[in-house]
Design a protein around this motif. Structure first.
Motif, short mmCIF file in Angstrom:
data_model
loop_
_atom_site.label_atom_id
_atom_site.label_comp_id
_atom_site.label_asym_id
_atom_site.label_seq_id
_atom_site.Cartn_x
_atom_site.Cartn_y
_atom_site.Cartn_z
N ALA A 1 1.04 -1.01 0.06
CA ALA A 1 0.29 -0.17 0.40
C ALA A 1 0.79 1.37 -0.53
CB ALA A 1 -0.95 -0.53 1.14
N THR A 2 1.89 1.65 1.02
CA THR A 2 2.85 2.36 0.64
C THR A 2 3.92 2.32 -0.56
OG1 THR A 2 2.51 2.15 3.05
CG2 THR A 2 5.06 2.99 1.88
N ARG A 3 4.08 1.09 -1.02
CA ARG A 3 5.45 1.35 -2.25
C ARG A 3 4.37 1.66 -3.47
NH1 ARG A 3 9.74 1.06 -4.37
NH2 ARG A 3 10.20 -0.27 -2.01
N PHE A 4 3.26 0.96 -3.78
CA PHE A 4 2.24 2.05 -4.06
C PHE A 4 1.42 2.92 -4.50
CE2 PHE A 4 3.20 -2.92 -5.06
CZ PHE A 4 3.65 -2.60 -6.27
N GLY A 5 1.74 3.83 -2.98
CA GLY A 5 0.65 5.36 -2.87
C GLY A 5 -0.93 5.05 -2.99
N TYR A 6 -1.18 4.32 -1.78
CA TYR A 6 -2.42 3.94 -1.62
C TYR A 6 -2.49 3.68 -0.31
CZ TYR A 6 -3.98 2.56 -6.31
OH TYR A 6 -4.63 2.24 -7.04
N SER A 7 -1.82 4.31 0.95
CA SER A 7 -0.88 3.80 2.07
C SER A 7 -2.38 4.68 2.95
CB SER A 7 0.04 4.02 2.68
OG SER A 7 0.59 5.50 2.84
N SER A 8 -2.60 6.20 2.43
CA SER A 8 -4.11 6.75 2.86
C SER A 8 -5.35 6.48 3.30
CB SER A 8 -4.40 7.74 2.21
OG SER A 8 -4.58 7.76 0.94
N HIS A 9 -5.32 4.86 1.84
CA HIS A 9 -6.90 4.34 2.13
C HIS A 9 -6.75 2.76 2.29
CE1 HIS A 9 -7.07 4.04 -2.02
NE2 HIS A 9 -6.66 4.87 -2.20
N SER A 10 -5.65 1.87 2.27
CA SER A 10 -5.45 0.46 1.88
C SER A 10 -4.69 -0.08 3.31
CB SER A 10 -5.28 0.10 0.95
OG SER A 10 -5.53 -1.11 0.65
N GLY A 11 -4.31 -0.78 3.53
CA GLY A 11 -2.95 -1.35 4.12
C GLY A 11 -3.49 -1.95 6.13
N ARG A 12 -4.33 -0.93 5.83
CA ARG A 12 -4.63 -1.92 7.34
C ARG A 12 -6.62 -1.55 7.36
NH1 ARG A 12 -3.79 3.49 9.64
NH2 ARG A 12 -3.81 5.16 7.95
N ILE A 13 -6.85 -1.49 8.92
CA ILE A 13 -7.94 -1.60 9.08
C ILE A 13 -8.14 -0.29 10.58
CG2 ILE A 13 -9.95 -2.34 11.00
CD1 ILE A 13 -8.77 -5.20 9.68
N ALA A 14 -8.96 0.86 10.08
CA ALA A 14 -9.13 1.56 11.24
C ALA A 14 -9.90 2.36 10.23
CB ALA A 14 -7.60 3.02 10.51
N ASN A 15 -10.80 3.65 10.94
CA ASN A 15 -12.01 4.55 10.40
C ASN A 15 -11.18 5.10 9.52
OD1 ASN A 15 -12.46 3.79 12.73
ND2 ASN A 15 -13.56 5.93 13.71
N GLY A 16 -12.16 4.88 7.52
CA GLY A 16 -12.61 5.86 6.67
C GLY A 16 -11.36 4.71 6.07
N MET A 17 -10.72 4.17 6.17
CA MET A 17 -10.26 3.02 5.15
C MET A 17 -11.14 2.55 4.03
SD MET A 17 -6.97 4.06 5.95
CE MET A 17 -5.46 2.82 5.54
N ASP A 18 -10.07 1.82 3.37
CA ASP A 18 -11.57 0.79 2.65
C ASP A 18 -11.38 -0.30 3.50
OD1 ASP A 18 -10.62 2.95 0.01
OD2 ASP A 18 -9.05 1.11 -0.68
N ALA A 19 -12.73 -0.62 3.14
CA ALA A 19 -13.28 -2.26 3.55
C ALA A 19 -13.50 -3.07 2.71
CB ALA A 19 -15.41 -1.79 3.85
N ASP A 20 -11.76 -3.59 2.62
CA ASP A 20 -11.03 -4.35 2.23
C ASP A 20 -10.28 -5.18 3.56
OD1 ASP A 20 -11.49 -3.30 -0.04
OD2 ASP A 20 -9.57 -2.71 -0.77
N LEU A 21 -11.14 -6.56 3.60
CA LEU A 21 -10.60 -7.43 4.83
C LEU A 21 -10.78 -8.57 4.13
CD1 LEU A 21 -13.80 -5.07 6.82
CD2 LEU A 21 -11.07 -5.00 7.18
N VAL A 22 -10.24 -9.39 5.25
CA VAL A 22 -10.05 -10.82 5.16
C VAL A 22 -10.11 -11.33 6.58
CG1 VAL A 22 -8.75 -12.82 4.59
CG2 VAL A 22 -7.79 -10.69 3.44
N VAL A 23 -10.78 -12.68 6.46
CA VAL A 23 -11.76 -12.79 7.60
C VAL A 23 -10.45 -14.50 7.26
CG1 VAL A 23 -13.50 -14.52 9.11
CG2 VAL A 23 -13.84 -12.12 7.21
N LEU A 24 -10.57 -15.03 8.57
CA LEU A 24 -9.00 -16.00 8.14
C LEU A 24 -9.58 -16.72 9.37
CD1 LEU A 24 -5.74 -14.61 8.35
CD2 LEU A 24 -6.86 -15.58 6.97
N GLU A 25 -9.49 -18.26 9.13
CA GLU A 25 -10.01 -19.46 10.42
C GLU A 25 -9.38 -19.63 11.77
OE1 GLU A 25 -11.12 -22.91 7.65
OE2 GLU A 25 -12.96 -21.95 6.66
N GLY A 26 -7.31 -19.30 11.02
CA GLY A 26 -6.75 -19.21 12.64
C GLY A 26 -6.64 -18.08 12.73
N ASP A 27 -5.16 -17.75 13.86
CA ASP A 27 -4.80 -16.69 14.59
C ASP A 27 -2.98 -16.75 13.91
OD1 ASP A 27 -3.82 -14.60 15.30
OD2 ASP A 27 -4.67 -15.13 17.51
N PRO A 28 -3.09 -15.55 12.39
CA PRO A 28 -1.80 -16.15 12.13
C PRO A 28 -0.61 -15.04 13.11
CG PRO A 28 -3.41 -13.94 11.51
CD PRO A 28 -4.05 -14.82 11.93
#
Length: 414
Positions: A363-390
């Motif tokens: 997200a940082t490398r390609f210029g998307y860090s202001s809205h992608s790559g983290r879970i936070a208020n206002g960020m893109d709702a792009d989420l992965v639900v995992l069956e275990g704890d990474p």
């Protein structure tokens, strides 16, 4: 009477908008939430999504859930930001000639390759630009369920440098990717591909040929990279040996597309130069297992090759190099990501570093860090639900339960 009709229409329109607003709310509750690689997780948290963005995130009980929200119970599951795969190819037979494919066919192929493994954004680094842009436009219009696609379109290789391992495929599928003979020709093609929608450029600093490895001359690589950088676009380089790496460094390439396990180990001096050049790396470790298995390599030789690649990644990572997760799917048909995570772990990368390679680093490398790559208020709702704890087992990164892209469930498609 006319006024009544107008009022009725306005009432119905308002009602529809109200219902749409309610239905766009999505709540993931009771999840272990990994905000980012650098923040402590929430053990029992809730993420509220409204439309395409995250509206709120916090401990369960502190986030107010709208009455009409769709609730997903994530008890026993972990949630991270959507994964990036920074080395794919939208070039499989199941995606070519997209104008003739149904939405269901494209969705199914993208699911098998990408979305079921958690990828909400991918960087395609060699394909047919016109075909790839058609697919991403169909995704953007909502008729196909798939990831955000960034692309370089057709790669650049020198005269006589079409890689031997793709010639048959290109001929069989009537795909023409021209070989570059001059700097003028190359720079004009860079301009044209960017005008046509390319998000980056890729050079083959090395090309594997029947009689050895062909290296792109520096006086050809430099103008290609300079033209791309002048348009604000990143440049990837396929490398196979130290000569190719040298061309990449001296021409100013941004991302190495592979490690080079057939070559010498990456010593301290080399990785220091790569880091000083602010170069990133997509390791594609599983690729070497697939390639060695194709040539019927012995288990011992495969292990040596894989270990050499892992040592190169380890040297780069420990020197502070930026690692971007990438698998080369589309060229290889091994879609399962578990082996890649296992080898990254063997290369000394911890959970936080692997999560960064999937999220914040690209997200940082390609210029998307202001809205992608983290879970936070206002960020893109792009989420992965995992069956275990990474955080406890990195193999859990490959055990994907659900994938949400822009607030929309894209895996499993329902």
């Amino acid at each position: 009477m006319r006024i009544c009709n107008v009022l009725a229409i306005l009432f119905v329109g308002t009602l529809v908008l109200s219902i749409t607003g309610f239905c766009s709310d999505l709540a993931l509750v009771h999840a272990k939430i990994y905000h980012s690689p650098t923040e402590p997780p929430i053990d029992n948290g809730t993420i509220l999504v409204h439309g395409r963005h995250i509206l709120a995130v916090g401990p369960t009980g502190t986030v107010k859930i709208p009455r009409h929200a769709t609730v997903i119970d994530c008890k026993g599951l972990a949630v991270t930001a959507g994964f990036w795969n920074s080395h794919v190819h939208i070039l499989t037979p199941g995606l070519l000639r997209a104008e003739k494919l149904s939405s269901e066919q494209i969705t199914s192929q993208l699911q098998e390759m990408l979305t079921r493994w958690g990828f909400t954004t991918v960087f395609d680094i060699a394909s047919v630009l016109q075909n790839t842009t058609l697919i991403r436009h169909r995704i953007e219009r909502g008729e196909v369920k798939g990831p955000r696609i960034l692309t370089v379109g057709e790669p650049f290789w020198v005269k006589g440098g079409t890689p031997i391992y793709v010639r048959g495929f290109l001929e069989a599928n009537r795909i023409n990717i021209p070989e570059v003979e001059s700097a003028a020709q190359a720079t004009e093609r860079v301009r044209q591909q960017i005008r046509d929608g390319a998000d980056g450029i890729k050079i083959f600093a090395n090309s594997i040929e029947a009689d050895g490895v062909l290296t792109m001359p520096l006086d050809l690589a430099k103008p290609i990279v300079a033209e791309a950088h002048g348009a604000g676009k990143p440049v990837f380089a396929h490398v196979s040996n130290s000569q190719g790496i040298e061309v990449a460094i001296q021409s100013g390439v941004d991302i190495l597309a592979h490690t080079t396990p057939a070559d010498d180990p990456w010593n301290f001096a080399l990785v220091e130069r790569l880091v000083a050049a602010h170069m990133a790396l997509t390791p594609t470790l599983t690729l070497w297992d697939v390639e060695a298995s194709k040539s019927n390599g012995s288990p011992d030789n495969i292990e040596k090759t894989m270990s050499r690649a892992a040592e190169q990644l380890k040297a780069f990572s420990q020197a502070g190099g930026q690692v971007l997760f990438g698998t080369d799917v589309g060229y290889i048909e091994h879609y399962d990501t578990s082996e890649e995570f296992a080898w990254m772990s063997r290369a000394g990368m911890n959970f936080q570093q692997i999560l960064a390679s999937l999220t914040t680093n690209p997200a940082t490398r390609f210029g998307y860090s202001s809205h992608s790559g983290r879970i936070a208020n206002g960020m893109d709702a792009d989420l992965v639900v995992l069956e275990g704890d990474p955080g406890k087992d990195v193999n859990a990164f490959s055990k994907v339960h659900q994938v949400i892209r822009g607030g929309r469930l894209i895996y499993p498609p329902r």
